[in-house]
Design an enzyme around this catalytic site. Structure first.
Site, PDB file in Angstrom:
ATOM      1  N   HIS A 167      20.648  -7.855  30.346  1.00  0.00           N
ATOM      2  CA  HIS A 167      19.789  -6.955  31.126  1.00  0.00           C
ATOM      3  C   HIS A 167      20.602  -5.998  32.005  1.00  0.00           C
ATOM      4  O   HIS A 167      20.149  -4.894  32.306  1.00  0.00           O
ATOM      5  CB  HIS A 167      18.842  -7.763  32.019  1.00  0.00           C
ATOM      6  CG  HIS A 167      17.857  -8.576  31.224  1.00  0.00           C
ATOM      7  ND1 HIS A 167      17.025  -9.512  31.796  1.00  0.00           N
ATOM      8  CD2 HIS A 167      17.583  -8.603  29.886  1.00  0.00           C
ATOM      9  CE1 HIS A 167      16.284 -10.076  30.862  1.00  0.00           C
ATOM     10  NE2 HIS A 167      16.602  -9.551  29.696  1.00  0.00           N
ATOM     11  N   LEU A 221      16.786 -17.859  28.816  1.00  0.00           N
ATOM     12  CA  LEU A 221      16.928 -16.717  27.912  1.00  0.00           C
ATOM     13  C   LEU A 221      18.121 -15.863  28.334  1.00  0.00           C
ATOM     14  O   LEU A 221      18.350 -14.777  27.814  1.00  0.00           O
ATOM     15  CB  LEU A 221      15.629 -15.901  27.884  1.00  0.00           C
ATOM     16  CG  LEU A 221      14.395 -16.652  27.353  1.00  0.00           C
ATOM     17  CD1 LEU A 221      13.111 -15.837  27.580  1.00  0.00           C
ATOM     18  CD2 LEU A 221      14.545 -16.978  25.872  1.00  0.00           C
ATOM     19  N   PHE A 222      18.872 -16.330  29.271  1.00  0.00           N
ATOM     20  CA  PHE A 222      20.197 -15.804  29.634  1.00  0.00           C
ATOM     21  C   PHE A 222      20.220 -14.323  30.008  1.00  0.00           C
ATOM     22  O   PHE A 222      21.189 -13.620  29.694  1.00  0.00           O
ATOM     23  CB  PHE A 222      21.201 -16.057  28.490  1.00  0.00           C
ATOM     24  CG  PHE A 222      21.086 -17.436  27.883  1.00  0.00           C
ATOM     25  CD1 PHE A 222      21.003 -18.558  28.687  1.00  0.00           C
ATOM     26  CD2 PHE A 222      21.039 -17.606  26.511  1.00  0.00           C
ATOM     27  CE1 PHE A 222      20.881 -19.827  28.142  1.00  0.00           C
ATOM     28  CE2 PHE A 222      20.916 -18.878  25.953  1.00  0.00           C
ATOM     29  CZ  PHE A 222      20.834 -19.982  26.773  1.00  0.00           C
ATOM     30  N   CYS A 223      19.174 -13.853  30.661  1.00  0.00           N
ATOM     31  CA  CYS A 223      19.122 -12.427  31.057  1.00  0.00           C
ATOM     32  C   CYS A 223      19.364 -11.505  29.873  1.00  0.00           C
ATOM     33  O   CYS A 223      19.918 -10.408  30.013  1.00  0.00           O
ATOM     34  CB  CYS A 223      20.116 -12.117  32.179  1.00  0.00           C
ATOM     35  SG  CYS A 223      19.686 -12.899  33.714  1.00  0.00           S
ATOM     36  N   ALA A 224      18.984 -11.988  28.692  1.00  0.00           N
ATOM     37  CA  ALA A 224      19.022 -11.145  27.493  1.00  0.00           C
ATOM     38  C   ALA A 224      17.767 -11.544  26.716  1.00  0.00           C
ATOM     39  O   ALA A 224      17.840 -12.074  25.610  1.00  0.00           O
ATOM     40  CB  ALA A 224      20.290 -11.396  26.690  1.00  0.00           C
TER      41      ALA A 224
END
Ligand code: PLP
Length: 416
Positions: A114, A363-366
């Protein structure tokens, strides 16, 4: 091999004590011993930077300026480049987004973190590619469309008469899959079309040299806390002209060279323009120290651990690795996976409580990429299953031991 500070042992419910296995290094890495010592040595002299006449201020100003020079050297800056200290990679990319000349078109992939997805205004987002070759071809095609002619000679960054400059924004190593992107090839394509390229090196820099000339990049962004250097500093390094022409990122002291009686302001050019306020001395010194010592590090041990984990994971029929590229694609020490049917948050909590292992779930900032990879991986293992709402990620680096990896594998095998 470099050493890092360790959190020590944790007690498990069965009474055993084990060394905490920190397998969430990609989120924030432990502190390098050398960094901790350097900061401890400086602390008695801690004082203001660029603001005082006394001995402490002079020493701290020297240390801060030296930190900038060290980073510039390690990332391979040339005479026309700046190193701006920021809070982290997110801040560095937002700074560049703020500094873009009016009318700049940004081209990126929807596989980005992100931090490299959200700062850009109305970017052209290309679908996540299925191979490094596909990434290069997709970028070439997009830039051909945008420029109207792939080989039109456009001076890099200057823009054609009919449109503004172009900037390509890509990651060097993905934070979900750890896969390396073909940055030097993407840079060659970008430059051939007259575009500039910024590289999100947040996940590359802790694991391999991240140098502007080697990557062919115009800018790169990185975070100290992912490079074993706490204290909250990041860097945007790269070409000076857009940065010097942009309005200051923050308005205030340090960025202003003069404020006249009528409040008209003459702003500095150079890094100071975008570093208003008292600088983060310890963060900059910690980051520069980490850059210097990591530059001499060989990451063979980490690569061996990643390979050990991936081989073991592939042998677990109920676990599937998330990947965008071919399984053999080179990567850094990051592996995400899914266990269809299991609640990832619950599993992560169990790994912590019962096994003394720290992994990341989510979701790992992706979000767009991880959701897609979860769907792909779930379909490979059980086409009838619904993808889990989140993935699990183990990440390795300095301080990771084979025993940590084996403990995670054993815990995952126990779920079968
Ligand atoms: N880019 C990538 C690839 C990352 O993995 C991260 C953080 O995980 C970032 C950018 C953002 O870094 P920071 O949170 O330090 O700004």
């Amino acid at each position: 091999m470099l050493s890092v500070l360790s959190p020590g042992e944790v007690k498990l419910p069965d009474g055993r004590s084990v060394e905490f296995a920190n397998l969430d290094i990609a989120a924030t890495a432990p502190c390098l011993t050398t960094v901790a010592e350097t900061v401890a040595d400086l602390l008695p002299f801690y004082g203001s930077v660029h603001r005082g006449a006394g001995a402490l201020a002079q020493r701290c100003t020297r240390e801060y300026d030296q930190a900038r020079e060290t980073v510039a050297e390690v990332v391979g800056c040339g005479p026309g480049d700046h190193v701006v200290f920021t809070r982290n990679t997110t801040d560095a990319l937002n700074l560049l987004a703020h500094a873009l000349p009016l009318g700049t078109t940004v081209v990126t992939f929807d596989a980005e973190h992100h931090a490299n997805l959200l700062p850009w205004r109305r970017p052209v987002r290309l679908p996540a590619p299925s191979s490094p070759d596909a990434a290069v071809a997709a970028l070439d095609a997009a830039l051909t469309r945008l420029t109207g002619a792939g080989t039109t000679a456009r001076r890099a960054g200057a823009g054609a008469a009919s449109r503004g400059p172009l900037l390509v924004a890509v990651t060097a190593a993905g934070n979900v899959t750890g896969e390396l992107w073909p940055v030097a090839r993407l840079a060659e394509v970008a430059h051939r079309h007259g575009a500039r390229i910024v590289v999100d090196a947040a996940q590359l820099a802790p694991h391999a040299p991240a140098r502007l000339p080697d990557l062919g990049a115009d800018y790169l962004a990185l975070s100290g806390h992912k490079m074993y250097a706490p204290f909250g500093a990041g860097v945007l390094a790269g070409r000076a002209d857009w940065l010097d022409a942009a309005a200051p990122y923050l308005a205030g002291g340090g960025a202003s060279a003069e404020v006249r009686a009528d409040f008209a302001v003459r702003w500095h050019t150079g890094p100071a323009r975008h570093e208003a306020g008292t600088p983060n001395l310890l963060g900059a010194v910690a980051l520069a120290t980490a850059c210097r010592v990591l530059a001499g590090e060989d990451h063979a041990a980490e690569q061996a651990l990643v390979a050990r984990f991936r081989v073991a994971l592939a042998a677990l029929p109920h676990v599937e690795e998330l990947r965008l590229f071919d399984a053999a694609a080179p990567r850094v020490g990051i592996v995400s996976f899914t266990v269809p049917g299991a609640d990832p948050d619950d599993l992560g909590a169990q790994l912590g409580r019962r096994h003394g292992i720290g992994v990341r779930t989510g979701l790992f900032c992706a979000h767009p990429l991880t959701r897609r990879l979860l769907a792909d991986a779930t379909a490979r293992i059980d086409p009838a299953a619904a993808p889990a709402p989140a993935a699990m990620r183990a990440s390795f680096g300095l301080g990771t031991r084979a025993e940590h990896v084996d403990r995670l594998v054993a815990a995952l095998a126990g779920l079968a």
